[in-house]
Design a protein around this motif. Structure first.
Motif, PDB file in Angstrom:
ATOM      1  N   THR A 127       0.852  -1.182   0.000  1.00 28.13           N
ATOM      2  CA  THR A 127       0.000   0.000   0.000  1.00 28.13           C
ATOM      3  C   THR A 127       0.888   1.232   0.000  1.00 28.13           C
ATOM      4  O   THR A 127       1.806   1.346   0.805  1.00 28.13           O
ATOM      5  CB  THR A 127      -0.880   0.020   1.272  1.00 28.13           C
ATOM      6  OG1 THR A 127      -1.649  -1.176   1.300  1.00 28.13           O
ATOM      7  CG2 THR A 127      -1.797   1.227   1.265  1.00 28.13           C
TER       8      THR A 127
ATOM      9  N   ASP B 136     -14.237 -10.510   7.787  1.00 29.04           N
ATOM     10  CA  ASP B 136     -15.022  -9.372   7.288  1.00 29.04           C
ATOM     11  C   ASP B 136     -15.634  -8.583   8.442  1.00 29.04           C
ATOM     12  O   ASP B 136     -15.705  -7.354   8.406  1.00 29.04           O
ATOM     13  CB  ASP B 136     -16.126  -9.861   6.353  1.00 29.04           C
ATOM     14  CG  ASP B 136     -15.587 -10.396   5.041  1.00 29.04           C
ATOM     15  OD1 ASP B 136     -14.430 -10.059   4.690  1.00 29.04           O
ATOM     16  OD2 ASP B 136     -16.301 -11.161   4.362  1.00 29.04           O
TER      17      ASP B 136
ATOM     18  N   THR C 192     -15.397  -4.464   9.223  1.00 34.08           N
ATOM     19  CA  THR C 192     -16.597  -3.632   9.347  1.00 34.08           C
ATOM     20  C   THR C 192     -16.666  -2.950  10.713  1.00 34.08           C
ATOM     21  O   THR C 192     -16.890  -1.735  10.813  1.00 34.08           O
ATOM     22  CB  THR C 192     -17.856  -4.488   9.138  1.00 34.08           C
ATOM     23  OG1 THR C 192     -17.822  -5.078   7.833  1.00 34.08           O
ATOM     24  CG2 THR C 192     -19.112  -3.646   9.285  1.00 34.08           C
TER      25      THR C 192
ATOM     26  N   ILE D  89     -13.770  -0.303  11.311  1.00 35.24           N
ATOM     27  CA  ILE D  89     -14.014   0.965  10.605  1.00 35.24           C
ATOM     28  C   ILE D  89     -15.084   1.772  11.333  1.00 35.24           C
ATOM     29  O   ILE D  89     -14.981   2.996  11.469  1.00 35.24           O
ATOM     30  CB  ILE D  89     -14.417   0.697   9.145  1.00 35.24           C
ATOM     31  CG1 ILE D  89     -13.209   0.157   8.364  1.00 35.24           C
ATOM     32  CG2 ILE D  89     -14.952   1.966   8.486  1.00 35.24           C
ATOM     33  CD1 ILE D  89     -13.513  -0.217   6.934  1.00 35.24           C
TER      34      ILE D  89
ATOM     35  N   LYS E  72      -7.212  -3.815   3.336  1.00 36.82           N
ATOM     36  CA  LYS E  72      -6.759  -2.545   2.761  1.00 36.82           C
ATOM     37  C   LYS E  72      -7.730  -1.396   3.060  1.00 36.82           C
ATOM     38  O   LYS E  72      -7.301  -0.272   3.349  1.00 36.82           O
ATOM     39  CB  LYS E  72      -6.581  -2.687   1.253  1.00 36.82           C
ATOM     40  CG  LYS E  72      -6.072  -1.428   0.548  1.00 36.82           C
ATOM     41  CD  LYS E  72      -5.890  -1.662  -0.939  1.00 36.82           C
ATOM     42  CE  LYS E  72      -5.311  -0.415  -1.628  1.00 36.82           C
ATOM     43  NZ  LYS E  72      -6.182   0.760  -1.475  1.00 36.82           N
ATOM     44  N   LYS E  73      -9.010  -1.674   3.000  1.00 38.56           N
ATOM     45  CA  LYS E  73      -9.994  -0.620   3.269  1.00 38.56           C
ATOM     46  C   LYS E  73      -9.826  -0.084   4.686  1.00 38.56           C
ATOM     47  O   LYS E  73      -9.909   1.138   4.916  1.00 38.56           O
ATOM     48  CB  LYS E  73     -11.411  -1.159   3.067  1.00 38.56           C
ATOM     49  CG  LYS E  73     -12.505  -0.117   3.266  1.00 38.56           C
ATOM     50  CD  LYS E  73     -13.880  -0.708   3.001  1.00 38.56           C
ATOM     51  CE  LYS E  73     -14.975   0.344   3.211  1.00 38.56           C
ATOM     52  NZ  LYS E  73     -16.337  -0.233   2.969  1.00 38.56           N
TER      53      LYS E  73
ATOM     54  N   ASP F  58      -6.551   1.963   4.824  1.00 34.37           N
ATOM     55  CA  ASP F  58      -6.724   3.257   4.152  1.00 34.37           C
ATOM     56  C   ASP F  58      -7.523   4.219   5.017  1.00 34.37           C
ATOM     57  O   ASP F  58      -7.248   5.430   5.033  1.00 34.37           O
ATOM     58  CB  ASP F  58      -7.427   3.054   2.808  1.00 34.37           C
ATOM     59  CG  ASP F  58      -6.529   2.426   1.759  1.00 34.37           C
ATOM     60  OD1 ASP F  58      -5.304   2.382   1.983  1.00 34.37           O
ATOM     61  OD2 ASP F  58      -7.045   1.970   0.719  1.00 34.37           O
ATOM     62  N   THR F  59      -8.496   3.690   5.746  1.00 31.08           N
ATOM     63  CA  THR F  59      -9.312   4.539   6.629  1.00 31.08           C
ATOM     64  C   THR F  59      -8.451   5.113   7.751  1.00 31.08           C
ATOM     65  O   THR F  59      -8.529   6.306   8.072  1.00 31.08           O
ATOM     66  CB  THR F  59     -10.481   3.729   7.219  1.00 31.08           C
ATOM     67  OG1 THR F  59     -11.285   3.195   6.161  1.00 31.08           O
ATOM     68  CG2 THR F  59     -11.347   4.618   8.106  1.00 31.08           C
TER      69      THR F  59
END
Length: 339
Positions: free
Chosen positions: A6, A95, A99, A102, A125-126, A129-130
């Protein structure tokens, strides 16, 4: 398959080295060097305990995460003790973990330090990135591999500097050569030397503790050969092979030495310019300049040829790889001259 990284340049949060870790609502620990990551998270725990000895520590495995676990552990405790939530295996997380993490970042709990350890890869990655976007008020702690000798030398010097102890530069290089493959073992060696000897650490000190390991090191064999001591180099080579040193790394050590010498021999300029333009540490340039004294261009060419032949032999091109290594050592000890 190469691991996709990343881009760190896009981060809007502070990115600090492992040694610069500090408390924050969210602490993202990234990079492949497990030992440094463990060292960093351990240091963070010590800092938090120093602030409040009542610190509660909870460990979470992200690949075994169950829904609701984060909310339960981050909820206010009865007596308001600060909490440290340490999460491992984020690169394999479920998952539900992504969730709920975040969601948690939108309003981190008071008196909670949320530490996420991600060893690499694209999973999660999400979430990363957050965090890097600044949501949650976090920092990122970078734990990259210490691949270069200069990085490991800096590490050893930092260990002794932190303990306010002195170690001779040559002793540092000897330690790094002896434990080139395992950072955890290198750190343990530093701790033992600090604990058992209250004087300045010298080559003799290192040799007393780790002489057997140093003597069987591939670079030790190369150093003896480069000193022109053919017979002792052969003895050390045989000892190294008998104690488990693999032929391929031995050839690689000689190749590294001769390649560096060839670069330095053809460079015209000061030692500082050579270090800068060749991407080497000043001590590496100085040592290579010393090693290459008395060598001719033809000798270097013959040495390179002998190393190439040994490399082919130890990778299956000969029935007697050990003999090929001895031939290489003798050529190097003669400075590549035919005699």
């Amino acid at each position: 398959m190469a691991v996709k990284k990343t881009p760190r340049a896009a981060a809007k949060i502070d990115q600090v080295p492992w040694s610069g870790i500090r408390p924050a609502p969210v602490v993202l620990v990234t990079g492949p060097e497990t030992f440094l990551a463990e060292r960093a998270t351990g240091a963070l725990r010590d800092l938090l305990v120093a602030e409040d000895p009542a610190l509660e520590v909870h460990d979470i495995e992200a690949d075994q995460y169950s829904p609701g676990m984060l909310a339960t552990l981050a909820s206010p405790s009865l007596f308001g003790e600060p909490r440290l939530l340490r999460v491992t295996n984020v690169e394999k997380c479920t998952d539900a973990f992504i969730t709920e993490s975040i969601s948690y970042l939108q309003a981190p709990a008071d008196d909670v330090t949320y530490v996420l350890r991600h060893g690499g890869g694209v999973r999660g990655k999400k979430l990363l990135d957050t965090i890097r976007s600044g949501v949650g008020g976090g920092i990122e702690v970078l734990c990259d591999e210490l691949k270069k000798d200069t990085d490991r030398i800096d590490f050893v010097q930092a260990e002794f500097r932190a303990a306010r102890r002195k170690i001779a530069p040559s002793a540092v290089r000897t330690l790094v050569s002896a434990f080139a493959e395992d950072l955890a073992e290198l750190a343990a060696a530093c701790r033992q030397l600090l604990a058992d000897d209250d004087q300045e650490i010298t080559d003799k000190t290192v040799d007393r503790y780790y002489g057997g390991r140093v003597e069987t090191n591939a670079f030790k064999v190369a150093d003896i050969a480069l000193a022109g001591r053919s017979a002792p180099a052969i003895v050390q080579l045989r000892h190294a092979l008998a104690t488990g040193e693999a032929p391929v790394p031995i050839v690689a050590a000689f190749a590294s030495k001769i390649r560096t010498m060839a670069k330095v021999s053809s460079f015209r300029g000061s030692q500082g310019q050579a270090a800068s333009q060749l991407g080497m540490a000043p001590w590496q340039v100085q040592r290579a300049q010393r090693d290459v004294q008395g060598w001719s261009e033809a000798g270097l060419a013959n040495a390179i040829t002998s190393i190439a032949a040994a490399d082919t032999a130890v990778k299956g091109g000969s029935r007697d790889a050990h003999y090929a290594l001895e031939v290489m050592v003798r050529v190097i000890a003669r400075r590549g001259e035919d005699r």
